[in-house]
Write an enzyme that holds these catalytic residues in place. Structure first.
Site, PDB file in Angstrom:
ATOM      1  N   ASP A  14      -9.297  12.175 -11.880  1.00  0.00           N
ATOM      2  CA  ASP A  14      -8.037  11.634 -12.392  1.00  0.00           C
ATOM      3  C   ASP A  14      -8.358  10.384 -13.201  1.00  0.00           C
ATOM      4  O   ASP A  14      -9.252   9.611 -12.840  1.00  0.00           O
ATOM      5  CB  ASP A  14      -7.067  11.279 -11.264  1.00  0.00           C
ATOM      6  CG  ASP A  14      -5.718  10.837 -11.806  1.00  0.00           C
ATOM      7  OD1 ASP A  14      -4.948  11.711 -12.237  1.00  0.00           O
ATOM      8  OD2 ASP A  14      -5.433   9.625 -11.812  1.00  0.00           O
ATOM      9  N   GLU A  16      -6.478   7.008 -15.398  1.00  0.00           N
ATOM     10  CA  GLU A  16      -5.304   6.219 -15.780  1.00  0.00           C
ATOM     11  C   GLU A  16      -5.624   5.612 -17.136  1.00  0.00           C
ATOM     12  O   GLU A  16      -6.737   5.107 -17.356  1.00  0.00           O
ATOM     13  CB  GLU A  16      -4.997   5.142 -14.751  1.00  0.00           C
ATOM     14  CG  GLU A  16      -4.604   5.680 -13.380  1.00  0.00           C
ATOM     15  CD  GLU A  16      -3.334   6.509 -13.396  1.00  0.00           C
ATOM     16  OE1 GLU A  16      -2.447   6.228 -14.237  1.00  0.00           O
ATOM     17  OE2 GLU A  16      -3.221   7.444 -12.580  1.00  0.00           O
ATOM     18  N   HIS A 172      -0.220   6.998  -9.272  1.00  0.00           N
ATOM     19  CA  HIS A 172      -0.650   6.431 -10.557  1.00  0.00           C
ATOM     20  C   HIS A 172      -1.768   5.411 -10.380  1.00  0.00           C
ATOM     21  O   HIS A 172      -2.007   4.586 -11.248  1.00  0.00           O
ATOM     22  CB  HIS A 172       0.530   5.844 -11.339  1.00  0.00           C
ATOM     23  CG  HIS A 172       1.674   6.798 -11.453  1.00  0.00           C
ATOM     24  ND1 HIS A 172       1.533   8.056 -12.009  1.00  0.00           N
ATOM     25  CD2 HIS A 172       2.962   6.708 -11.061  1.00  0.00           C
ATOM     26  CE1 HIS A 172       2.696   8.672 -11.951  1.00  0.00           C
ATOM     27  NE2 HIS A 172       3.566   7.894 -11.381  1.00  0.00           N
ATOM     28  N   ASP A 177      -4.473   9.379  -6.690  1.00  0.00           N
ATOM     29  CA  ASP A 177      -4.094  10.660  -7.270  1.00  0.00           C
ATOM     30  C   ASP A 177      -5.241  11.666  -7.216  1.00  0.00           C
ATOM     31  O   ASP A 177      -5.023  12.863  -7.011  1.00  0.00           O
ATOM     32  CB  ASP A 177      -3.645  10.474  -8.717  1.00  0.00           C
ATOM     33  CG  ASP A 177      -2.261   9.844  -8.822  1.00  0.00           C
ATOM     34  OD1 ASP A 177      -1.646   9.574  -7.772  1.00  0.00           O
ATOM     35  OD2 ASP A 177      -1.802   9.614  -9.956  1.00  0.00           O
TER      36      ASP A 177
END
Length: 204
Positions: A14, A16, A172, A177
């Site tokens: 994941d 961001e 987030h 996540d």
């Protein structure tokens, strides 16, 4: 693992970011969950590696994206490292797992995988990393898999359907996540096995 995924190792990722464009917008966090499989063929999460990442030189930072994920890119307390350092350390862990499972390549697992795949490969190119452990285009997308297995495509709702705890206050964050996505992927793979879908029965 080698037999289950045709010599490929699923690695859950994941990211961001500070926007939606992998070529112009900053990568701000990355996490990878390494999976393992026991002798009976059940998949589980082994460990998660996580880095805060410094925006690359000239990176675009969309304020709307920063408001959404709550990241302050230039806060010293983040302990951020540059993209090459983050990727190099993650790739070391992936290669160790590849060797231990006898797999020849990693396949990225992510929720809406095209997004994460694009940002990781853009960072690889910027960092001039010559050898990536990831397949250049193949992915396992848990949004699609969840739609099939659980009738849900949103990560939080898919986790709820699978009875996996999901805290929207922690969402987030790349580490959080990634771990929820990893649990979800393991649930789907193991559920398919428990229903008799794997190993595939040989026809006479």
């Amino acid at each position: 693992m080698k037999a289950r995924f045709r010599g490929y190792l699923p690695v859950v990722v994941d990211v961001e970011t500070a926007g939606f464009n992998a070529n112009t917008d900053a990568l701000l966090e990355i996490a990878a969950s390494i999976l393992t499989m026991d002798d009976d063929g059940w998949l589980s999460v082994e460990q998660t590696v996580h880095f805060h990442v410094e925006p690359f030189e000239g990176a675009n930072l969309e304020q709307a994206a920063l408001d959404f994920n709550g990241i302050r890119p230039f806060c010293a307390l983040r302990g951020a490292v540059d993209e090459k350092k983050a990727l190099t350390e993650i790739f070391k862990v992936i290669r160790k797992s590849l060797k231990s499972h006898g797999c020849h390549r990693a396949v990225m697992v992510a929720h809406n995988a095209a997004f994460d795949h694009g940002f990781v490969h853009a960072a690889i190119e910027r960092s001039s990393i010559k050898r990536s452990p990831f397949h250049p285009f193949a992915t396992f997308d848990t949004a699609a898999l969840s739609g099939l297995a659980l009738g849900q495509t949103v990560l939080a709702k898919a986790c709820k359907a699978a009875k996996i705890d999901f805290d929207n206050q922690q969402a987030h964050s790349a580490a959080y996540d990634t771990e929820r996505t990893a649990e979800l992927f393991c649930y789907i793979v193991n559920r398919w096995k428990s229903l008799g879908g794997w190993p595939i029965a040989e026809s006479n």
